[in-house]
Design a protein around this motif. Structure first.
Motif, short mmCIF file in Angstrom:
data_model
loop_
_atom_site.label_atom_id
_atom_site.label_comp_id
_atom_site.label_asym_id
_atom_site.label_seq_id
_atom_site.Cartn_x
_atom_site.Cartn_y
_atom_site.Cartn_z
N SER A 32 11.59 0.04 13.98
CA SER A 32 10.83 0.84 13.03
C SER A 32 9.40 0.33 12.91
N LYS A 33 9.25 -1.00 12.90
CA LYS A 33 7.90 -1.56 12.80
C LYS A 33 7.08 -1.24 14.05
N GLU A 34 7.74 -1.19 15.21
CA GLU A 34 7.03 -0.80 16.43
C GLU A 34 6.57 0.66 16.34
N VAL A 46 2.59 7.75 7.03
CA VAL A 46 4.04 7.87 6.89
C VAL A 46 4.34 7.99 5.41
N ASP A 47 4.89 9.11 5.01
CA ASP A 47 5.12 9.40 3.59
C ASP A 47 3.85 9.19 2.77
N LYS A 52 0.09 0.46 8.39
CA LYS A 52 -0.08 -1.00 8.32
C LYS A 52 0.43 -1.52 6.98
N ASP A 53 0.13 -0.78 5.90
CA ASP A 53 0.61 -1.19 4.58
C ASP A 53 2.13 -1.13 4.51
N ILE A 58 7.54 -3.78 4.42
CA ILE A 58 8.85 -4.07 5.03
C ILE A 58 8.99 -5.57 5.25
N ILE A 59 7.94 -6.20 5.78
CA ILE A 59 7.97 -7.64 6.04
C ILE A 59 8.16 -8.42 4.73
#
Length: 68
Positions: A32-34, A46-47, A52-53, A58-59
Protein backbone atom coordinates in the motif's frame (compact mmCIF):
# COMPACT_ATOMS: atom_id res chain seq x y z
CA UNK A 1 3.14 -11.57 -7.58
CA UNK A 2 6.51 -11.07 -5.92
CA UNK A 3 4.91 -11.30 -2.47
CA UNK A 4 3.26 -14.60 -3.41
CA UNK A 5 6.64 -15.86 -4.67
CA UNK A 6 5.15 -17.01 -7.96
CA UNK A 7 7.26 -17.60 -11.03
CA UNK A 8 7.24 -15.04 -13.79
CA UNK A 9 5.05 -15.85 -16.77
CA UNK A 10 4.45 -14.58 -20.26
CA UNK A 11 1.08 -12.85 -20.05
CA UNK A 12 0.55 -13.22 -23.78
CA UNK A 13 0.95 -17.00 -23.70
CA UNK A 14 -0.60 -17.90 -20.35
CA UNK A 15 -4.13 -16.62 -19.70
CA UNK A 16 -6.70 -16.92 -16.91
CA UNK A 17 -4.26 -17.80 -14.15
CA UNK A 18 -5.83 -18.18 -10.71
CA UNK A 19 -3.54 -17.23 -7.90
CA UNK A 20 -3.57 -18.76 -4.47
CA UNK A 21 -1.43 -18.02 -1.52
CA UNK A 22 -1.28 -15.93 1.55
CA UNK A 23 0.53 -12.71 2.38
CA UNK A 24 0.90 -11.12 5.77
CA UNK A 25 -0.78 -7.87 6.73
CA UNK A 26 2.69 -6.31 6.99
CA UNK A 27 3.38 -7.16 3.32
CA UNK A 28 -0.01 -5.74 2.30
CA UNK A 29 0.74 -2.51 4.18
CA UNK A 30 4.16 -2.26 2.49
CA UNK A 31 2.51 -2.72 -0.91
CA UNK A 32 0.00 0.00 0.00
CA UNK A 33 2.84 2.38 0.82
CA UNK A 34 4.40 1.65 -2.58
CA UNK A 35 1.07 2.44 -4.25
CA UNK A 36 0.92 5.71 -2.29
CA UNK A 37 4.39 6.50 -3.66
CA UNK A 38 3.00 6.06 -7.15
CA UNK A 39 0.19 8.46 -6.24
CA UNK A 40 2.83 11.02 -5.27
CA UNK A 41 4.53 10.54 -8.64
CA UNK A 42 1.37 11.08 -10.69
CA UNK A 43 0.12 13.90 -8.48
CA UNK A 44 -3.16 12.50 -7.15
CA UNK A 45 -4.63 12.55 -3.67
CA UNK A 46 -6.09 9.66 -1.66
CA UNK A 47 -9.35 10.37 0.16
CA UNK A 48 -8.51 14.05 -0.23
CA UNK A 49 -5.16 13.64 1.56
CA UNK A 50 -1.63 14.11 0.29
CA UNK A 51 -0.18 10.60 -0.26
CA UNK A 52 3.06 11.52 1.56
CA UNK A 53 1.08 12.54 4.63
CA UNK A 54 -0.95 9.34 4.47
CA UNK A 55 2.23 7.24 4.21
CA UNK A 56 3.59 8.93 7.32
CA UNK A 57 0.30 8.39 9.17
CA UNK A 58 0.51 4.66 8.37
CA UNK A 59 4.14 4.52 9.56
CA UNK A 60 3.27 6.42 12.77
CA UNK A 61 0.22 4.24 13.39
CA UNK A 62 -2.14 7.22 13.18
CA UNK A 63 -4.06 5.79 10.21
CA UNK A 64 -6.22 2.83 11.18
CA UNK A 65 -5.92 -0.16 8.87
CA UNK A 66 -9.37 -1.73 8.35
CA UNK A 67 -9.59 -5.42 9.23
CA UNK A 68 -12.46 -6.10 6.80
Amino acid sequence: MKALKEAKRDRKKTKNIKHNGNISLDVAIEMSKEILGTCVSVGCTVDGKDPKDLQQEIIDGDEEIPQD
